[in-house]
Enzyme design. Sequence first.
Site, short mmCIF file in Angstrom:
data_model
loop_
_atom_site.label_atom_id
_atom_site.label_comp_id
_atom_site.label_asym_id
_atom_site.label_seq_id
_atom_site.Cartn_x
_atom_site.Cartn_y
_atom_site.Cartn_z
N TYR A 181 0.80 -0.86 -0.12
CA TYR A 181 0.12 -0.69 0.13
C TYR A 181 0.86 1.31 -0.15
O TYR A 181 0.29 2.25 -0.61
CB TYR A 181 -1.49 -0.45 0.91
CG TYR A 181 -2.22 -1.22 1.06
CD1 TYR A 181 -3.69 -0.77 0.09
CD2 TYR A 181 -1.91 -2.57 0.93
CE1 TYR A 181 -3.73 -1.42 -0.05
CE2 TYR A 181 -3.26 -3.54 0.46
CZ TYR A 181 -4.33 -2.18 -0.49
OH TYR A 181 -5.25 -3.67 -0.05
N GLN B 171 -15.33 2.53 -6.26
CA GLN B 171 -14.88 2.05 -5.64
C GLN B 171 -13.11 2.04 -5.03
O GLN B 171 -12.86 1.00 -4.67
CB GLN B 171 -15.26 0.68 -6.28
CG GLN B 171 -16.63 0.03 -6.49
CD GLN B 171 -17.13 -0.95 -7.02
OE1 GLN B 171 -16.45 -2.49 -7.15
NE2 GLN B 171 -17.33 -1.19 -8.63
N ASN B 172 -13.11 3.22 -5.73
CA ASN B 172 -11.54 3.63 -6.67
C ASN B 172 -11.30 4.30 -5.38
O ASN B 172 -11.68 4.56 -4.64
CB ASN B 172 -11.87 3.85 -7.58
CG ASN B 172 -11.93 3.50 -8.82
OD1 ASN B 172 -11.59 2.39 -9.17
ND2 ASN B 172 -11.90 4.52 -9.72
N ASP C 68 -8.18 5.48 -4.92
CA ASP C 68 -7.72 6.64 -5.56
C ASP C 68 -8.67 8.06 -4.98
O ASP C 68 -9.59 7.88 -4.88
CB ASP C 68 -6.80 6.42 -6.74
CG ASP C 68 -8.32 6.98 -8.05
OD1 ASP C 68 -9.14 7.92 -7.96
OD2 ASP C 68 -7.82 5.43 -9.05
N HIS D 218 -14.70 1.53 -0.65
CA HIS D 218 -14.03 0.95 -0.28
C HIS D 218 -12.52 1.81 0.56
O HIS D 218 -12.07 1.42 0.60
CB HIS D 218 -13.91 0.32 -1.32
CG HIS D 218 -14.28 -0.58 -1.98
ND1 HIS D 218 -14.82 -1.24 -2.84
CD2 HIS D 218 -15.81 -1.29 -1.77
CE1 HIS D 218 -14.97 -2.53 -3.30
NE2 HIS D 218 -16.09 -1.88 -2.32
N ASN E 139 -18.23 0.52 -19.93
CA ASN E 139 -17.14 -0.15 -20.25
C ASN E 139 -16.21 -0.14 -20.94
O ASN E 139 -16.95 -0.40 -22.05
CB ASN E 139 -17.75 -0.75 -19.36
CG ASN E 139 -16.36 -1.31 -18.01
OD1 ASN E 139 -15.86 -0.95 -17.36
ND2 ASN E 139 -16.30 -3.31 -18.12
N ALA F 81 -13.21 4.43 -21.02
CA ALA F 81 -13.62 5.46 -20.59
C ALA F 81 -13.80 6.65 -20.59
O ALA F 81 -14.07 8.05 -20.98
CB ALA F 81 -13.46 5.60 -19.30
P1 NAD Z 1 -11.67 -4.33 -11.94
O1 NAD Z 1 -10.24 -4.43 -12.08
O2 NAD Z 1 -12.94 -5.50 -11.28
O3 NAD Z 1 -12.37 -4.54 -13.50
C1 NAD Z 1 -11.94 -3.34 -14.10
C2 NAD Z 1 -13.04 -2.40 -15.48
O4 NAD Z 1 -12.38 -1.86 -15.88
C3 NAD Z 1 -13.44 -4.27 -16.28
O5 NAD Z 1 -14.47 -4.81 -16.45
C4 NAD Z 1 -12.47 -3.25 -17.68
O6 NAD Z 1 -12.63 -4.05 -18.86
C5 NAD Z 1 -12.80 -2.18 -17.26
N1 NAD Z 1 -11.17 -1.23 -18.33
C6 NAD Z 1 -9.90 -1.27 -18.16
N2 NAD Z 1 -9.78 -0.04 -18.76
C7 NAD Z 1 -10.76 0.43 -19.29
C8 NAD Z 1 -10.67 2.11 -19.48
N3 NAD Z 1 -9.66 2.25 -20.36
N4 NAD Z 1 -12.03 2.21 -19.68
C9 NAD Z 1 -13.60 1.70 -19.87
N5 NAD Z 1 -13.47 0.45 -18.99
C10 NAD Z 1 -11.89 -0.06 -18.31
O7 NAD Z 1 -12.09 -2.87 -11.39
P2 NAD Z 1 -13.48 -2.85 -9.82
O8 NAD Z 1 -14.63 -3.51 -10.88
O9 NAD Z 1 -12.94 -1.67 -10.18
O10 NAD Z 1 -12.70 -3.35 -8.94
C11 NAD Z 1 -13.32 -3.54 -7.65
C12 NAD Z 1 -11.73 -3.27 -6.93
O11 NAD Z 1 -10.73 -2.86 -7.42
C13 NAD Z 1 -12.86 -2.62 -5.79
O12 NAD Z 1 -12.35 -3.19 -5.47
C14 NAD Z 1 -11.63 -1.46 -5.87
O13 NAD Z 1 -10.94 -0.97 -4.56
C15 NAD Z 1 -10.05 -2.13 -6.66
N6 NAD Z 1 -9.46 -1.01 -7.29
C16 NAD Z 1 -9.19 0.21 -7.11
C17 NAD Z 1 -8.11 1.16 -7.96
C18 NAD Z 1 -8.48 2.51 -7.95
O14 NAD Z 1 -7.94 3.07 -6.78
N7 NAD Z 1 -7.81 2.89 -9.24
C19 NAD Z 1 -7.55 0.11 -9.17
C20 NAD Z 1 -7.37 -1.35 -9.32
C21 NAD Z 1 -8.37 -1.81 -8.06
#
Ligand code: NAD
Length: 233
Positions: free
Chosen positions: A56, A91-92, A94, A109, A201, A219
């Site tokens: 982390y 859920q992010n 960041d 989260h 997505n 996105a």
């Molecule tokens: P995930 O990794 O499971 O899924 C990511 C999704 O985003 C996928 O469906 C993928 O197809 C899509 N994706 C990838 N690149 C993309 C883009 N450029 N544009 C649009 N869509 C795109 O992530 P999730 O569903 O958020 O998983 C949940 C867990 O991951 C959460 O608990 C979260 O806390 C954690 N997480 C957070 C971060 C962050 O804070 N940035 C990063 C990684 C994981």
Amino acid sequence: MVPVRNIVILTGAGVSAESGIDTFRSAGGLWERHRPEDVATPEAFARDPDLVLAFYDMRRAAIQEKQPNAAHEALARLDAAWPGELLIVTQNIDDLHERAGARRMLHMHGEHLNAWCRACDRRSRWLGPLLDRPPCPQCGAAALRPDVVWFGEMPYRMDEIQAALRRCDLFVSIGTSGAVYPAAGFVRDARDLGARTLELNLEPSQGSAWFHESRLGPATEVVPAWVDEMLGQ
Ligand code: NAD
């Protein structure tokens, strides 16, 4: 179609992918290098706190180098201009939504840039490392952990989220794989209560069949286009 007034937007790792923050499950994502059970569970922290804190610490330092992208900026624009209710549930962990200027949002989260003291139960803004066991700024105990919700822990602010889902007439899911509950179930809750549901997505999510409409693409392209549509631009 009934005019939209109240919107709930769920965002996931995909919204930050083009800012250079790894997603969890995409190819090249975090879990190819670290198994969730090694770094993101309370059991992992009890077993090997140094590994978890170092993981982390690395992520906390990395996100401070990243910048919001056009998707975060478009959502902040919608937040500022939308006259009805709006809630961005991310859920992010960041802080890119708030750095882009979003205000009506919550972190279900937790947040990378917070530390949670297990001695006094208070949260502090935290930008540096935790590996060296710094004292809690509030009580002085060396008992800080990342303020993130690990697998097996209860997400934050579920009552507020459920209340917003009950009131919304449009539910939009952006950049999330639909693999992590309870967030993955929000589309069903909103739809059962009569909301229209839209997915933005890169690829169909696991819950894709629950959405009335899916728009696929990066996105930074699909989110600004949808926001322009909502604001009539
Ligand atoms: P995930 O990794 O499971 O899924 C990511 C999704 O985003 C996928 O469906 C993928 O197809 C899509 N994706 C990838 N690149 C993309 C883009 N450029 N544009 C649009 N869509 C795109 O992530 P999730 O569903 O958020 O998983 C949940 C867990 O991951 C959460 O608990 C979260 O806390 C954690 N997480 C957070 C971060 C962050 O804070 N940035 C990063 C990684 C994981």
